[in-house]
Design an enzyme around this catalytic site. Structure first.
Site, PDB file in Angstrom:
ATOM      1  N   HIS A   1     -19.807  42.010 -18.406  1.00  0.00           N
ATOM      2  CA  HIS A   1     -20.947  42.081 -19.336  1.00  0.00           C
ATOM      3  C   HIS A   1     -21.735  43.373 -19.124  1.00  0.00           C
ATOM      4  O   HIS A   1     -22.966  43.359 -19.049  1.00  0.00           O
ATOM      5  CB  HIS A   1     -21.844  40.848 -19.179  1.00  0.00           C
ATOM      6  CG  HIS A   1     -21.216  39.582 -19.728  1.00  0.00           C
ATOM      7  ND1 HIS A   1     -20.967  39.409 -21.071  1.00  0.00           N
ATOM      8  CD2 HIS A   1     -20.762  38.466 -19.104  1.00  0.00           C
ATOM      9  CE1 HIS A   1     -20.407  38.218 -21.252  1.00  0.00           C
ATOM     10  NE2 HIS A   1     -20.259  37.627 -20.090  1.00  0.00           N
TER      11      HIS A   1
ATOM     12  N   ASP B   1     -26.639  43.074 -20.608  1.00  0.00           N
ATOM     13  CA  ASP B   1     -25.388  42.504 -21.126  1.00  0.00           C
ATOM     14  C   ASP B   1     -24.672  43.543 -21.980  1.00  0.00           C
ATOM     15  O   ASP B   1     -25.145  44.680 -22.112  1.00  0.00           O
ATOM     16  CB  ASP B   1     -25.663  41.204 -21.909  1.00  0.00           C
ATOM     17  CG  ASP B   1     -24.533  40.192 -21.706  1.00  0.00           C
ATOM     18  OD1 ASP B   1     -23.373  40.540 -21.998  1.00  0.00           O
ATOM     19  OD2 ASP B   1     -24.812  39.067 -21.257  1.00  0.00           O
TER      20      ASP B   1
ATOM     21  N   GLU C   1     -17.381  35.798 -16.320  1.00  0.00           N
ATOM     22  CA  GLU C   1     -16.584  36.357 -17.411  1.00  0.00           C
ATOM     23  C   GLU C   1     -16.239  37.844 -17.209  1.00  0.00           C
ATOM     24  O   GLU C   1     -16.564  38.674 -18.054  1.00  0.00           O
ATOM     25  CB  GLU C   1     -17.334  36.138 -18.736  1.00  0.00           C
ATOM     26  CG  GLU C   1     -17.565  34.666 -19.007  1.00  0.00           C
ATOM     27  CD  GLU C   1     -18.357  34.376 -20.283  1.00  0.00           C
ATOM     28  OE1 GLU C   1     -18.023  33.368 -20.946  1.00  0.00           O
ATOM     29  OE2 GLU C   1     -19.294  35.126 -20.623  1.00  0.00           O
TER      30      GLU C   1
HETATM   31  C1  ACM Z   1     -22.309  32.075 -19.047  1.00  0.00           C
HETATM   32  O1  ACM Z   1     -22.652  31.221 -19.877  1.00  0.00           O
HETATM   33  N1  ACM Z   1     -21.413  32.985 -19.364  1.00  0.00           N
HETATM   34  C2  ACM Z   1     -22.890  32.121 -17.730  1.00  0.00           C
END
Ligand code: ACM
Ligand code: ZN
Length: 525
Positions: free
Chosen positions: A266, A193, A329
């Site tokens: 991420h 991440d 995201e």
């Molecule tokens: C997530 O909670 N961004 C998968």
């Protein structure tokens, strides 16, 4: 008649509780038949077939018994704990078990069912069975029962994020043991991440040399100003050897470890080590803030080569059917302004940046399929047209899961407002850091994973459920346990499909709390 049956079933339940025949998740069918089986020096397994897989299925239980009772349970020709593989049992993880005062008889389709039957026996034993050294004077008896048991879902997952805060191998092993106790069979390991890259990759050593460490951590929420920082460095990663140990520990507990390598978003920890895989070239730092960041992987050939190298190594380390490739995201801000990205879209006839993410996902999905793996992605991967082989994890509510199932994807349900255990449980717990939603125990327990919008055949695409634990605001194992329990126990029963009356669940839970105590789990009371 109905009334009599009702009174009878209440009586059966009360006698089960009185005799402490309380098992989580509750077996599909269980009758307490009266009397006890005693574990003593005469106990032995008899296995049919007696082979490595069957011996292994009994090993974790035998070791638990050895530690707390001091008893060794050998394998013998005529043991009183009979484990038999039988085609009569339909489900791969199902089992039937009869405990009488003289014998425990287990029939299962596969060694996984034998393992689960013995986890049920573990719970029929008193909580002292969880001790790591010999307990004197405990009552090593189990109630006589008849059980026929099998799960509703084949995929019963739990995700843990070791990136936002680092949780070490010892914690992961302990967690796996608790998952096994609850008959949860998938551990989704969120390994990469923005705030840390946590898995050693031989070909790209800088991923951990640089990407596994950060200088500081934000103590406030992203949206709350002023920001407060903790300047203590945070870091750590898992070596190949650690991974091997975790995978093996899990395998012995019927748990598939599913690694997640996030892309295209991420990705800041990776980009801090290899900045030319971004659109701008960086430089970047492993970030100590939370949230969603604009700098993501740029879909260059060298990025694809890099990610394929990583996925090859990961596929080598993890025998799992599934590999998770993230997909959530991923803002398109950089892609919109990147000469390379725009040129690629023109050349390939890609309509917009959402379709570019689908192109990205599909290349990775095809790569994984060619090496015999199945890709999982968060529900954002549905924003474009993606290959049907990809499995979709529906986290932003039910909608993604419904759309995916209708398009023919297999789906894992983990909607955040039901199954994100980093969300707070009680209003009193809502400190300045906790996330937005309250998820009380009952909401977890009564969750229905198959939406009524789906037809029966579409509904079969819901292969299971998952509970997720993100760790932005979870800095210690103690706090993780507090957030996880008892919600994970409620979750496990829902995933197993025997979640019924909530009041009754809480009664049974009262008894289970002694086991939490024995396991040093500081659950939320
Ligand atoms: C997530 O909670 N961004 C998968
Ligand atoms: Zn780009």
């Amino acid at each position: 008649m109905k009334k009599i049956i009702c009174i009878l079933s209440v009586f059966v339940w009360w006698s089960a509780v009185a005799q402490k025949a309380v098992i989580f998740p509750e077996p599909a069918e269980m009758t307490v038949t009266g009397g006890f089986f005693t574990f003593d020096a005469r106990c032995a397994f008899s296995l049919a077939p007696d082979n490595g897989a069957m011996r292994e299925a009994t090993e974790v239980f035998a070791e638990r018994v050895r530690k707390s009772t001091g008893l060794d349970i050998p394998v013998a020709a005529k043991g009183n704990i009979e484990c038999v593989l039988s085609d009569r049992i339909a489900d791969d993880e199902g089992y039937e078990m009869t405990v009488t005062s003289r014998k425990i008889r287990i029939a299962a389709k596969s060694p996984a069912g034998v393992f689960y039957a013995l986890q049920s026996v573990r719970q029929l034993l008193p909580p002292q069975i969880e001790a790591d050294s010999v307990v004197a004077g405990a009552d090593w008896r189990v109630s006589c029962v008849r059980i026929a048991d099998a799960p509703r879902f084949a995929y019963r997952g739990a995700m843990f994020d070791v990136c936002r805060n680092f949780f070490d191998k010892e914690f992961i092993l302990e967690y796996l043991d608790i998952l096994a106790l609850h008959k949860i069979n998938k551990f989704h390991w969120h390994l990469t991440d923005d705030q840390g890259w946590r898995i050693e990759i031989a070909k790209y050593p800088k991923l951990v040399q640089k990407g596994a460490f950060r200088d500081r951590t934000m103590l406030t929420q992203t949206v709350v100003l002023p920001r407060v920082w903790d300047n203590t460095p945070v870091g750590g990663y898992f070596t190949r050897e650690d991974v091997r140990e975790v995978v093996e520990y899990a395998r012995k507990r019927n748990i598939e470890v599913i690694p997640e390598i996030e892309m295209p978003g991420h990705a800041l920890a990776a980009l801090s080590a290899y900045p030319d895989l971004s659109c701008t070239g960086g430089p970047f730092e492993v970030d100590g803030r939370w949230g969603v960041f604009n700098d993501i992987f740029c879909p260059k050939e060298k990025t694809f080569a890099f990610l394929q190298d990583i996925l090859s190594e990961v596929a080598d380390m993890f025998p799992s059917k599934y590999i998770h490739i993230g997909g959530d995201e991923a803002p398109k801000v950089r892609w919109k302004r990147c000469h390379h990205c725009q040129e690629l879209m023109r050349r390939e006839g890609i309509a917009d940046e959402a379709a570019l993410q689908a192109y990205f996902t599909n290349r990775m999905e095809s790569f994984l399929r060619n090496i015999g793996k199945t890709a999982i992605g968060w529900d954002e991967i549905l924003d474009g047209d993606i290959n049907r082989n990809a499995v979709v994890m529906s986290w932003r509510g039910y909608k993604g899961g419904i759309a995916a199932a209708k398009r023919g994807h297999d789906v894992i349900m983990c909607p955040n407002k039901f199954l994100y255990f980093d969300y707070y449980q009680f209003d009193d717990d809502r400190g300045p850091l906790e996330k937005r939603h309250r998820i009380p125990l009952e909401k977890v327990y009564t969750f229905e994973p198959v939406p009524s919008e789906l037809t029966e055949s579409e509904g079969r695409h819901i292969i299971g459920v998952q509970a997720n634990m993100w760790t932005e605001y979870v800095r210690t194992p103690e706090y993780a346990r507090y957030l996880l329990f008892p919600r994970l126990t409620a979750y496990a029963e829902m995933a197993w499909g025997t979640n019924g009356d909530y009041a009754r669940f809480t009664e049974r839970l009262e008894i289970f709390k002694k086991r939490y105590d024995a396991l040093n789990i500081n659950y939320a009371n």
